[in-house]
Write a protein that holds these residues in place. Sequence first.
Motif, PDB file in Angstrom:
ATOM      1  N   GLY A  55       0.792  -1.222   0.000  1.00 51.52           N
ATOM      2  CA  GLY A  55       0.000   0.000   0.000  1.00 51.52           C
ATOM      3  C   GLY A  55       0.824   1.271   0.000  1.00 51.52           C
ATOM      4  O   GLY A  55       0.310   2.344  -0.308  1.00 51.52           O
ATOM      5  N   SER A  56       2.120   1.157   0.324  1.00 52.39           N
ATOM      6  CA  SER A  56       2.974   2.345   0.367  1.00 52.39           C
ATOM      7  C   SER A  56       3.553   2.696  -0.999  1.00 52.39           C
ATOM      8  O   SER A  56       4.380   3.606  -1.103  1.00 52.39           O
ATOM      9  N   ASP A 110      -4.196  -5.654  -2.082  1.00 55.47           N
ATOM     10  CA  ASP A 110      -5.013  -4.440  -1.961  1.00 55.47           C
ATOM     11  C   ASP A 110      -6.447  -4.698  -2.403  1.00 55.47           C
ATOM     12  O   ASP A 110      -7.399  -4.281  -1.740  1.00 55.47           O
ATOM     13  N   TYR A 114      -9.777  -4.745   0.128  1.00 55.56           N
ATOM     14  CA  TYR A 114     -10.981  -3.934  -0.090  1.00 55.56           C
ATOM     15  C   TYR A 114     -12.216  -4.825  -0.135  1.00 55.56           C
ATOM     16  O   TYR A 114     -13.227  -4.555   0.538  1.00 55.56           O
ATOM     17  N   TYR A 173     -16.189   3.344   5.368  1.00 59.08           N
ATOM     18  CA  TYR A 173     -14.823   3.880   5.440  1.00 59.08           C
ATOM     19  C   TYR A 173     -14.614   4.654   6.741  1.00 59.08           C
ATOM     20  O   TYR A 173     -13.604   4.473   7.430  1.00 59.08           O
ATOM     21  N   TYR A 249      -1.172   9.819   5.475  1.00 61.14           N
ATOM     22  CA  TYR A 249      -1.317   8.800   4.432  1.00 61.14           C
ATOM     23  C   TYR A 249      -1.580   7.437   5.059  1.00 61.14           C
ATOM     24  O   TYR A 249      -2.465   6.696   4.618  1.00 61.14           O
ATOM     25  N   THR A 250      -0.823   7.114   6.108  1.00 61.77           N
ATOM     26  CA  THR A 250      -0.962   5.817   6.771  1.00 61.77           C
ATOM     27  C   THR A 250      -2.311   5.684   7.457  1.00 61.77           C
ATOM     28  O   THR A 250      -2.991   4.651   7.327  1.00 61.77           O
ATOM     29  N   SER A 253      -5.305   5.739   4.784  1.00 59.02           N
ATOM     30  CA  SER A 253      -5.338   4.555   3.914  1.00 59.02           C
ATOM     31  C   SER A 253      -5.756   3.305   4.688  1.00 59.02           C
ATOM     32  O   SER A 253      -6.127   2.295   4.099  1.00 59.02           O
ATOM     33  N   SER A 254      -5.719   3.391   6.033  1.00 56.99           N
ATOM     34  CA  SER A 254      -6.122   2.244   6.848  1.00 56.99           C
ATOM     35  C   SER A 254      -7.623   2.001   6.779  1.00 56.99           C
ATOM     36  O   SER A 254      -8.106   0.935   7.176  1.00 56.99           O
ATOM     37  N   ILE A 256      -9.416   1.224   4.480  1.00 59.97           N
ATOM     38  CA  ILE A 256      -9.787   0.143   3.566  1.00 59.97           C
ATOM     39  C   ILE A 256      -9.984  -1.163   4.317  1.00 59.97           C
ATOM     40  O   ILE A 256     -10.595  -2.102   3.805  1.00 59.97           O
TER      41      ILE A 256
END
Length: 294
Positions: A55-56, A110, A114, A173, A249-250, A253-254, A256
């Motif tokens: 994911g990074s 990824d 999801y 989300y 960002y971390t 993005s978690s 998901i």
Amino acid sequence: MGNTAGIFQVSTESIYMLFMALGLYFLRQYFKTNFFWQLSLALSFFITSCLIKPGSIFLAIILTLFFGIKILKKYQSKAIYFIYGSWLLVLMQCAGLKYQFGNFTISYIDAITYYCYLGAKAEAIETNQDFEKVWLERTHFIYNQDPPISKIMAKEDLIEQWQTNKINLGKAYFLNLLENASTGSTPIQDCKNITNKKYFIVSKKVLLGISVWQNIIFSIVAIFLATYLLLACYKSDPYYSIVSFFILYTIFSSGISCSEGDRFNVITFPFVLILMAKCFSKKSTEAAKIYTVR
């Protein structure tokens, strides 16, 4: 507590945290000395971390583009081979999956994540079903598909939910973000009293409770400080803007995924301390100036 307990688990978080810490350390040294080899080494850790936590990949791309002009100026230097070598490893990973499964991608996790978590929760909210039930059905289904098919199905599901179930997708989300920022350490929760210690139950509850409050406090502080310093330090000290961007960002993005305790946000805790130190040092400096003037 989450960081400590996570060391004894077979997961990506501990090694990923190490790579990010090394990357940010060398990046800080670069801003101090302006030596290109330190920037190159820092970027190599950010890029290589994609092989640990796929994911990074977007973070690595953004940081590479951010320093794009500097990289172009030094494209013939020996130090730049750190960057070339890191992206080569990523390309080899993508090429390997292309050769084996037919998709030029760094990972299939990824799409599966999801489909099994964010997509499942959105469906559960829409149909008023229990999340665990929907999660089990989706997980069993997607893991019985070939990787390329699973990626296509996850993409189609995302498009369909975005078109027909957008509100519940947004709710799912937000609920995932809230859960990831307010739950305790899963490794602590999974501990078993193998040696039948009398104090085990109380100790486990205390440690789990501490991990819950650490997660809540650090997550709240992280979002506020990172948002503030991302904008405040962009020109004066871009290093703290980059640390802030990584934290945001971390955390965001978690969303998901879910049902993982503090596993995602715990990565940011050491770097939140950096932002806290920055704010405290700034206030101390301002206070010292005021005192000197008086």
